[in-house]
Write an enzyme that holds these catalytic residues in place. Structure first.
Site, short mmCIF file in Angstrom:
data_model
loop_
_atom_site.label_atom_id
_atom_site.label_comp_id
_atom_site.label_asym_id
_atom_site.label_seq_id
_atom_site.Cartn_x
_atom_site.Cartn_y
_atom_site.Cartn_z
N TRP A 110 60.07 -7.36 -94.11
CA TRP A 110 59.56 -7.28 -95.49
C TRP A 110 58.06 -7.13 -95.53
CZ3 TRP A 110 62.98 -5.45 -98.36
CH2 TRP A 110 64.33 -5.74 -98.11
N ASP A 178 54.47 -12.68 -101.16
CA ASP A 178 55.83 -12.26 -101.49
C ASP A 178 56.71 -13.49 -101.28
OD1 ASP A 178 58.41 -11.34 -101.57
OD2 ASP A 178 58.15 -9.76 -100.07
N LYS A 202 67.61 -14.13 -105.46
CA LYS A 202 67.94 -15.11 -104.42
C LYS A 202 67.89 -16.53 -104.98
CE LYS A 202 65.89 -11.75 -101.47
NZ LYS A 202 67.07 -11.14 -100.86
N1 PMP Z 1 60.73 -9.19 -99.96
C1 PMP Z 1 61.62 -10.03 -99.41
C2 PMP Z 1 61.11 -11.21 -98.65
C3 PMP Z 1 62.98 -9.79 -99.57
O1 PMP Z 1 63.86 -10.63 -99.01
C4 PMP Z 1 63.42 -8.68 -100.30
C5 PMP Z 1 64.87 -8.39 -100.56
N2 PMP Z 1 65.77 -8.85 -99.66
C6 PMP Z 1 62.46 -7.81 -100.85
C7 PMP Z 1 61.13 -8.11 -100.67
C8 PMP Z 1 62.85 -6.60 -101.63
O2 PMP Z 1 63.30 -7.03 -102.84
P1 PMP Z 1 63.93 -6.06 -103.95
O3 PMP Z 1 65.25 -5.65 -103.41
O4 PMP Z 1 63.98 -6.92 -105.16
O5 PMP Z 1 63.01 -4.91 -104.11
#
Ligand code: PMP
Length: 366
Positions: A110, A178, A202
């Protein structure tokens, strides 16, 4: 095919990494609102977002975030479209000029995605990386470039199963995090962060909305023209209603935040999250059949990753667990093995179920 049940056992244990488990009472109330919202005779999905009954939803959701995070007046709360992925773009677009440097920490999938997008807007300095350990640790002793635009970190790496337990608060740069996979799961001084973003699916609700908490003092400092939809200042001015907001997602977030408040807020849920994580990791460490790759001090209380000493047993374990109603335990496709997500809503009883299942599986094989 694995990952899906051909029948539904009486009790389901939902370890999905996201979208993930929601409180049953929230789902019940949300489904009622789909048919008749607030005794209007109309569905929540059939009313204008500027009607007083919907603006009250937005207002209460925002107020609950402020209350649960104990935010000061400088911090604004937004619910935006585009998930955390759009924030990978929106953050540098608003905070990083072309001739500036932003510090990023590189801790897994991420943060790597966030880094890739930031490079489109300015220079990126990697202030710390866990690449050399295969992202099984959180970098310590960061090398933060002075005078830079901000320092970005991913507080919980959902795939690698690592979590920051100590934050570089001493940094002089605005701190950006994030928090998609651990927001509101533990007590933090949220005001120490200048920008926090978190996809809702989540810990705080369904997919479709992203929570952004931003210190308004760090906005408006760059030269780049920002498209209206990407400009945090306009979203603040319009109260997250610059365009039609994701109304249903915001409503389910509101219900989930009310649920969280009833659970004792962030400190109440943190205690339960710690209890769940300790039970899981103590079991993992006691059973040689299973192994966790992450350094103990950097383990995530939200996503526990593990594999089996003998990979040939993994399919059998997965299938047997699914027969017991334990779903969503397969590791991310990029790392394999298993992942148990222990988000706020997951009850302790589900962790008790999987740990006793692991013990009895190990006994049978031992
Ligand atoms: N950052 C993290 C730490 C994540 O776990 C995720 C999704 N699993 C995202 C960003 C991306 O999120 P989204 O699908 O809402 O764009």
């Amino acid at each position: 095919r694995t990952g899906w049940l051909t029948f539904a056992p009486m009790i389901m244990h939902n370890f999905n990494a996201g979208p993930s488990i929601l409180p049953k009472e929230v789902l019940e109330e949300a489904s009622r609102a789909l048919l008749d919202f607030s005794r209007t005779g109309l569905s929540l999905l059939e009313i204008g977002h500027r009607t007083p009954i919907f603006t009250a939803v937005m207002e209460e959701a925002r107020t609950l975030v402020r209350e649960l995070m104990q935010l000061d007046d400088a911090h604004e709360v937004l619910f935006l479209h585009g998930g955390a992925t759009l924030q990978f773009v929106q953050v540098p677009m608003n905070l990083l000029d072309e001739d500036q440097v932003a510090n990023y920490t590189e801790t897994g999938t991420w943060s790597e995605k966030a880094i890739k997008e930031a490079r489109l807007f300015g220079k990126v300095h990697i202030a710390g990386s866990s690449a050399s350990t295969g992202h099984t640790t959180i970098p310590k002793n960061l090398q933060v470039e002075a005078g830079s635009a901000y320092l970005h970190l991913t507080s919980n790496e959902t795939i690698a199963g690592t979590q920051w337990h100590q934050f570089p608060y001493e940094t002089k740069q605005p701190l950006v995090a994030d928090m998609s996979s651990d927001v509101l799961s533990r007590v933090l001084d949220f005001n120490r962060f200048d920008l926090i973003y978190a996809g809702a699916q989540k810990n705080i609700g369904p997919a479709g909305a992203c929570l952004v908490v931003v210190n308004k003092n760090c906005l408006g400092k760059i030269k780049r023209p920002i498209p209206a939809f990407m400009d945090y200042r306009l979203h603040i001015k319009e109260g997250s209603m610059l365009n039609t907001p994701p109304v249903f997602a915001v409503y389910v977030i509101l219900l989930t935040l009310r649920w969280l408040k009833k659970k004792g807020g962030v400190s109440g849920i943190e205690k339960q999250n710690q209890e769940k994580a300790s039970l899981f990791y103590n079991t993992l460490d006691a059973l040689p059949l299973f192994q966790g790759p992450v350094a103990k001090e950097d383990r995530s209380n939200m996503n526990a990753v593990f594999s089996m000493q003998d990979p040939k047993l993994e399919k059998e374990f997965l299938q047997a667990a699914e027969q017991e109603g334990m779903v969503g335990i397969k590791g991310h496709r990029s790392v394999g093995g298993f992942r148990i997500s222990l988000y706020n809503v997951l009850p302790l009883s589900s962790v008790q179920a999987i740990t006793s299942f692991m013990r009895s599986f190990a006994n049978k094989k031992g």
